[in-house]
Design an enzyme around this catalytic site. Structure first.
Site, short mmCIF file in Angstrom:
data_model
loop_
_atom_site.label_atom_id
_atom_site.label_comp_id
_atom_site.label_asym_id
_atom_site.label_seq_id
_atom_site.Cartn_x
_atom_site.Cartn_y
_atom_site.Cartn_z
N GLU A 108 81.59 91.44 56.67
CA GLU A 108 81.28 93.05 56.38
C GLU A 108 81.47 93.87 57.58
OE1 GLU A 108 79.03 92.37 52.39
OE2 GLU A 108 78.68 94.25 53.53
N CYS A 121 79.82 99.77 61.94
CA CYS A 121 79.09 98.92 62.30
C CYS A 121 79.52 97.53 62.02
CB CYS A 121 78.03 99.07 61.12
SG CYS A 121 76.62 97.96 60.88
N CYS A 132 65.31 86.69 58.46
CA CYS A 132 64.34 87.64 58.21
C CYS A 132 64.12 88.09 56.62
CB CYS A 132 64.70 89.17 58.86
SG CYS A 132 65.19 88.90 60.67
N CYS A 135 65.99 90.87 54.72
CA CYS A 135 67.32 91.09 55.03
C CYS A 135 68.17 90.31 54.01
CB CYS A 135 67.92 90.89 56.40
SG CYS A 135 69.43 91.02 56.97
N GLY A 175 74.93 89.08 61.25
CA GLY A 175 74.60 88.11 62.20
C GLY A 175 73.74 88.74 63.29
N GLU A 176 73.50 87.84 64.28
CA GLU A 176 72.48 88.07 65.46
C GLU A 176 73.35 88.34 66.97
OE1 GLU A 176 69.47 89.15 66.34
OE2 GLU A 176 70.29 88.84 68.36
N SER A 205 72.09 95.63 68.97
CA SER A 205 70.81 95.48 68.17
C SER A 205 70.52 93.92 67.90
CB SER A 205 70.85 96.05 66.60
OG SER A 205 69.79 95.74 65.89
N SER A 228 64.79 94.99 67.20
CA SER A 228 64.16 95.07 65.75
C SER A 228 62.93 94.61 65.90
CB SER A 228 65.13 94.14 64.84
OG SER A 228 66.35 94.82 64.65
N LEU A 229 61.89 95.62 66.17
CA LEU A 229 60.52 95.08 66.42
C LEU A 229 59.74 94.82 64.94
CD1 LEU A 229 58.68 94.53 68.87
CD2 LEU A 229 57.96 96.91 68.69
N ASN A 304 65.41 99.18 52.49
CA ASN A 304 66.52 99.37 51.60
C ASN A 304 66.59 98.02 50.67
OD1 ASN A 304 67.98 101.80 52.81
ND2 ASN A 304 68.71 100.16 54.42
N CYS A 347 71.59 99.23 55.91
CA CYS A 347 71.28 98.25 56.89
C CYS A 347 70.45 97.18 55.96
CB CYS A 347 70.22 98.77 57.65
SG CYS A 347 70.59 100.13 58.81
N1 SAH Z 1 70.50 90.81 63.86
C1 SAH Z 1 70.15 92.14 64.38
C2 SAH Z 1 71.37 93.22 63.91
C3 SAH Z 1 71.62 93.23 62.29
S1 SAH Z 1 70.64 94.04 60.95
C4 SAH Z 1 69.17 92.67 64.33
O1 SAH Z 1 68.16 92.06 63.77
O2 SAH Z 1 68.61 93.60 64.91
C5 SAH Z 1 70.56 95.70 61.77
C6 SAH Z 1 69.01 96.44 61.26
O3 SAH Z 1 68.98 96.45 59.86
C7 SAH Z 1 68.02 95.58 61.85
O4 SAH Z 1 66.94 96.38 62.42
C8 SAH Z 1 67.35 94.97 60.71
O5 SAH Z 1 66.00 94.38 60.68
C9 SAH Z 1 67.53 95.83 59.68
N2 SAH Z 1 67.32 95.45 58.35
C10 SAH Z 1 67.50 94.37 57.89
N3 SAH Z 1 67.31 94.32 56.40
C11 SAH Z 1 66.96 95.61 56.09
C12 SAH Z 1 66.64 96.32 54.83
N4 SAH Z 1 66.61 95.46 53.64
N5 SAH Z 1 66.48 97.50 54.87
C13 SAH Z 1 66.34 98.47 56.20
N6 SAH Z 1 66.71 97.70 57.31
C14 SAH Z 1 67.04 96.42 57.18
#
Ligand code: SAH
Length: 355
Positions: A108, A121, A132, A135, A175-176, A205, A228-229, A304, A347
């Site tokens: 995507e 993006c 996570c 996600c 992806g990471e 990110s 992503s803290l 989200n 996101c």
């Molecule tokens: N893997 C990377 C980049 C992908 S996600 C990372 O973790 O940073 C981009 C951002 O969207 C990250 O901060 C992730 O934690 C956040 N994210 C993931 N699921 C989400 C959700 N359901 N609602 C809002 N943000 C979310």
């Protein structure tokens, strides 16, 4: 004359699945070396570069400035472009694409237009192994890393579809990125030098992989690092990010400090707001204490919704209260109200199975 594959510099990324390395992502120097290997004059390298990056050519057979016979000889050398498999437009103008890669996998990409910007993006992997809890991508499992051409392709695809120059790229799709550092760095180089996007307009990110932030810093790039803290302490972070277990928040933040020292760039911290989980004023205060004296910026992302879990997005007064605490503590903060929610393109909502 038979066509030899592109042999590029040491940092080339050749996806295991491809029989020939695609040309997309190669620099003008690499392309020039390749055309010369083919017995062509050097200036054809510049032409090839222009057709790949500015004219969007998908097959070398279509490069009309090349001699007819040579076009036929090299017709099978892959440029490395994907096919748009599905496209959906959200009411706010955000466009989500499902792109089909040469091995049939789908990734995507999201195009996010604002008044002055066009941001893409990009995904860096097919799926994601980080799992996570909040996600959607992580729920779908992991398939493979993307090659540099597959990352650059996403940007060209959005640019062509919008018929507008892409101004910013965020590595925040599926992806990471720091599990695929080689392709990501090659793609950064190509987006910067071949597509013409400034390094400061590129954001990587990461959820944090031990040693990788330090390694990234050692490249002395001017890209923005977003981390992503999502929690102010280790116990809470581990609960929502299982991959954080072997990597204490103190170690993660120590690497972030090194990033700031080495690159001179501030780090941006993403913090998802999950109602009742990490959105209380005491969490904001704890976060502020952790980040005190740190050249940073906090980006709050109200959750989200995804199907698999029943987290809730906090009400707006709760979000505002969190912002206020951070501001009182002199922490730079903004709230990212995600674009593209209606197209499942916001996101954390990216998955390949929602057709
Ligand atoms: N893997 C990377 C980049 C992908 S996600 C990372 O973790 O940073 C981009 C951002 O969207 C990250 O901060 C992730 O934690 C956040 N994210 C993931 N699921 C989400 C959700 N359901 N609602 C809002 N943000 C979310």
């Amino acid at each position: 004359m038979s066509a030899t594959p592109l042999v590029s510099s040491a940092n080339s990324t050749i996806p295991e699945t491809a029989t020939l390395p695609p040309l997309l992502g190669a620099s003008v120097t690499e392309l020039t070396a390749w055309v010369q290997q083919q017995g062509q004059p050097a200036y054809r390298g510049k032409q090839l570069h222009d057709w790949i990056y500015h004219k969007g050519v998908r097959s070398l057979a279509d490069i009309s400035v090349f001699p007819k016979q040579w076009r036929t000889d090299v017709a099978d050398i892959p440029v490395g472009r994907s096919q748009i498999h599905y496209r959906s437009v959200a009411p706010d103008g955000t466009v989500k694409y499902l792109l089909q890669l040469s091995d049939g996998q789908i990734v995507e990409t999201v195009g996010i237009p604002t008044e002055k910007r066009l941001t893409v993006c990009v995904s860096t992997q097919v799926g994601c192994p980080m799992a996570c809890d909040f996600c959607a991508t992580g729920k779908g499992g992991y398939k493979r890393n993307l090659g540099r051409h597959e990352i650059v392709d996403q940007v060209l695809t959005v640019q062509e579809d919008f018929q507008q120059r892409v101004s910013h790229v965020v590595f925040m799709g599926m992806g990471e990125p720091l599990l695929n550092t080689e392709s990501v760095l090659d793609a950064v180089k190509s987006l910067n030098q071949d597509v013409g996007i400034g390094q400061r307009s590129l954001t990587i990110s990461t959820v944090g992989i031990r040693d990788r932030i330090r390694e990234l810093a050692q490249n002395h790039l001017q890209v923005t690092l977003a981390v992503s803290l999502h929690a102010p302490n280790q116990a809470l972070r581990e609960k929502i990010i299982p991959s954080a277990r072997p990597y204490p928040i103190e170690d993660l933040l120590a690497e972030c400090r090194e990033y700031v020292e080495i690159t001179g760039r501030r780090v941006s911290f993403e913090y998802i707001l999950l109602a009742g989980v990490n959105d209380l004023p005491e969490h904001a205060l704890e976060l502020a204490k952790r980040l005190r004296g740190f050249q940073s910026h906090v980006n709050l992302i109200p959750y989200n919704p995804i199907q698999e879990v029943d987290y809730k997005r906090p009400k707006s007064d709760r979000i505002q209260a969190f912002v206020k605490v951070l501001q009182q503590q002199k922490i730079a903060v903004s709230v990212r109200y995600s674009r593209g929610l209606e197209a499942d393109a916001a996101c954390g909502q990216l998955r390949t199975s929602n057709l």
